[in-house]
Design an enzyme around this catalytic site. Sequence first.
Site, short mmCIF file in Angstrom:
data_model
loop_
_atom_site.label_atom_id
_atom_site.label_comp_id
_atom_site.label_asym_id
_atom_site.label_seq_id
_atom_site.Cartn_x
_atom_site.Cartn_y
_atom_site.Cartn_z
N LYS A 96 46.90 33.87 38.24
CA LYS A 96 47.76 34.58 37.26
C LYS A 96 48.26 35.77 38.26
O LYS A 96 47.57 36.96 38.54
CB LYS A 96 47.04 35.20 36.16
CG LYS A 96 48.04 35.87 35.04
CD LYS A 96 47.48 37.08 34.19
CE LYS A 96 47.21 38.08 34.94
NZ LYS A 96 48.32 38.98 35.67
N GLU A 123 43.52 58.05 43.09
CA GLU A 123 44.15 57.24 43.90
C GLU A 123 45.45 57.44 43.83
O GLU A 123 46.09 57.08 42.59
CB GLU A 123 43.63 55.74 43.88
CG GLU A 123 44.65 54.88 44.84
CD GLU A 123 44.13 53.35 44.38
OE1 GLU A 123 44.40 52.87 43.44
OE2 GLU A 123 44.19 52.59 45.49
N ARG A 126 48.87 50.51 49.66
CA ARG A 126 47.81 49.64 50.22
C ARG A 126 46.72 50.33 49.57
O ARG A 126 46.46 51.37 49.68
CB ARG A 126 47.95 49.82 51.70
CG ARG A 126 49.44 49.20 52.35
CD ARG A 126 48.65 49.01 53.94
NE ARG A 126 47.86 47.91 54.20
CZ ARG A 126 47.54 47.64 55.41
NH1 ARG A 126 48.03 48.41 56.54
NH2 ARG A 126 46.78 46.71 55.68
N CYS A 127 45.72 49.19 49.32
CA CYS A 127 44.45 49.62 48.69
C CYS A 127 43.84 50.67 49.78
O CYS A 127 43.35 51.66 49.46
CB CYS A 127 43.58 48.59 48.37
SG CYS A 127 43.60 47.40 49.70
N THR A 128 44.20 50.38 51.12
CA THR A 128 43.58 50.91 52.18
C THR A 128 44.65 51.85 52.75
O THR A 128 44.34 52.41 54.15
CB THR A 128 42.97 50.07 53.29
OG1 THR A 128 44.25 48.96 53.61
CG2 THR A 128 41.76 49.21 53.00
N PHE A 133 50.26 43.79 42.51
CA PHE A 133 51.57 44.00 42.92
C PHE A 133 52.04 44.12 44.32
O PHE A 133 52.83 44.02 44.84
CB PHE A 133 52.54 44.90 41.81
CG PHE A 133 52.32 46.30 42.13
CD1 PHE A 133 52.82 46.92 43.11
CD2 PHE A 133 51.28 46.87 41.50
CE1 PHE A 133 52.49 48.29 43.45
CE2 PHE A 133 51.23 48.59 41.70
CZ PHE A 133 51.65 48.94 42.76
N HIS A 141 51.19 43.71 47.25
CA HIS A 141 51.27 42.72 48.34
C HIS A 141 51.44 41.32 47.81
O HIS A 141 50.58 40.48 47.40
CB HIS A 141 49.96 42.49 49.30
CG HIS A 141 49.77 43.84 50.14
ND1 HIS A 141 50.52 43.93 51.22
CD2 HIS A 141 48.68 44.51 50.29
CE1 HIS A 141 50.31 45.27 52.05
NE2 HIS A 141 48.93 45.52 51.49
N ARG A 180 51.46 38.50 57.84
CA ARG A 180 49.98 38.47 57.60
C ARG A 180 49.38 37.31 56.76
O ARG A 180 48.54 36.90 57.11
CB ARG A 180 49.83 39.71 56.66
CG ARG A 180 49.90 41.11 57.44
CD ARG A 180 49.44 42.14 56.51
NE ARG A 180 47.98 42.15 56.04
CZ ARG A 180 47.50 42.81 55.42
NH1 ARG A 180 48.23 43.79 54.56
NH2 ARG A 180 46.14 42.83 55.09
N ARG A 218 42.62 45.82 60.24
CA ARG A 218 41.46 44.65 60.03
C ARG A 218 42.00 43.29 60.77
O ARG A 218 43.42 43.50 60.89
CB ARG A 218 41.22 44.32 58.52
CG ARG A 218 42.30 44.03 57.68
CD ARG A 218 41.63 43.47 56.48
NE ARG A 218 42.57 43.45 55.40
CZ ARG A 218 42.39 42.43 54.37
NH1 ARG A 218 41.70 41.60 54.33
NH2 ARG A 218 43.43 42.77 53.22
N SER A 227 43.38 47.32 39.86
CA SER A 227 42.82 48.50 39.90
C SER A 227 41.29 48.61 39.34
O SER A 227 40.73 47.61 38.87
CB SER A 227 43.69 49.32 38.86
OG SER A 227 43.63 48.69 37.56
N GLU A 286 37.82 43.49 44.10
CA GLU A 286 38.35 43.97 45.22
C GLU A 286 39.48 45.29 44.39
O GLU A 286 40.29 44.73 44.05
CB GLU A 286 39.28 43.23 46.16
CG GLU A 286 38.41 42.34 46.84
CD GLU A 286 37.37 42.44 47.67
OE1 GLU A 286 37.25 43.72 48.29
OE2 GLU A 286 36.48 41.69 47.81
#
Length: 485
Positions: A184, A386, A290-292, A160, A162, A111, A447, A238, A257
Amino acid sequence: TITTKSERAGSDVRHEYLRIAGKKVETKARLEVRFPWDNRLVGTVPRATPELVAEAFQIAHDYKPKLTRYQRQQILLKTADLLVSRKEELSRLITLESGLCLKDSLYEVGRAYDVFTFAGQLCMLDDGQTFSCDLTPHGKSRKIFTLRQPLNAISAITPFNHPLNMVAHKLAPAFATNNCVVLKPTELTPLTALFLADTLYEAGLPPEMLSVITGNPSDIGDAMIVDPRADLVTFTGSVRVGKYIAEKAGYKRIVLELGGNDPLIVMEDADLDKAAELAVAGATKNSGQRCTAVKRILVVDKVADAFVERVLAKAKKLKAGDPLDPETDVGTVIHERAATLFQNRVSEAVARHGAKLLHGNDRQGALFPPTVVDHVDPQAELVREETFGPAIPIIRVKDIHHAIQVSNGTAYGLSSGVCTDRLDYITKFVDELQVGTVNVWEVPGYRIEMSPFGGIKDSGLGYKEGVLEAMKSFTNVKTWSLPWP
Ligand code: NAD
């Protein structure tokens, strides 16, 4: 503390430095990075101070990159090639510091390759527009042109989950637009970010364009947000920290994001085998971090029993365990604390909300294996918050109205996946789901690295990511005009 065999052998342990404009810089105090699977030491990184952050921003602010589009393209494409040529070493490093299995960390290198090649190719694209001014009765014989100019110094803060790709999404578009970055990375997985920085320098990036600062957010977090020389703060992480940044940053451009609680919705006409495949893969890839990731599965009552049977069979086939074993499908989550939280949420959904545990929830250390829970109440914390691990919670719904109501019923709004072939359902989902993305017959995380990406509500604010949108957010549009007789 007890040292393990491999620790004594010192085999894999990296003792790293900051990179301030490419220079290796040491600090008095250090932080440890450990392998979540067996807690062995993987490396140590400097614990930077606010003064060092300020020094990095001063250099970034003072340096005005003059790379041509061709030079930027060459650096980015070379970085992409170098990453792939080192994919064994790099994926092992990602696995060691994050606990993600090798299958996931190898995918991650692929990716990041995409991110750097897209950014390299997009350097060619000059998206300037031209407006003729003689368009209305009071028009004039003039033309207005637009061009984009870099912001200059960007502050980038990354999560952390990805360790490589989230950093790539900040750096590649920034360099494609001639910006300097002070990065950072998270204190949990900083080694991959340093590896990437060295790769970029090697590919020809002027060192002044990138500094990497490691350390504790309590020491250096504010310095990354409020430095007056930072023209933009781009953050992935987060909701809690994202909202803190939004309050703290003041009059400054920010890109946030944030977290997600994405549903996969399965309607009564769906091919249940295909839907179950997406559900299990979407909930467990990357250890569910994953966030998704699929964090809730909403299935219509009529087909729920048959669907759950298929989900269960597929989940049972996954091999959870040692992240360094190439056969492992699901590695650990980031640390034991996180694994314990998810285990407790599952137990609570069962004990207090009447859910049925069908598989898993047998945590060992940081290993939280794929866990199938049926009849989950939408009010249970497991699905209201989440849950950033490979839980597979199933919520049964009556019909499409109920599915949309439950889906929209949390604070998040990142992405979604829907399994149906009915056009009336599809258009209703696209119109009414309060999210940034609706994927028909795909997981919410689907995506390409170039397409616009990002959430609404608590999942993100303002600008989108994806290489093309990020390049826009990292530039200012200037207009200039000419007489055009
Ligand atoms: P986190 O918010 O705990 O940390 C993210 C980064 O913020 C780290 O670098 C951390 O050191 C830093 N940080 C923490 N406190 C800070 C402070 N006070 N000031 C400045 N920086 C501070 O997030 P995480 O646990 O590393 O990542 C997981 C989260 O990221 C999940 O919620 C996930 O959904 C989200 N995420 C979102 C996307 C997206 O694109 N929407 C992508 C990946 C991950």
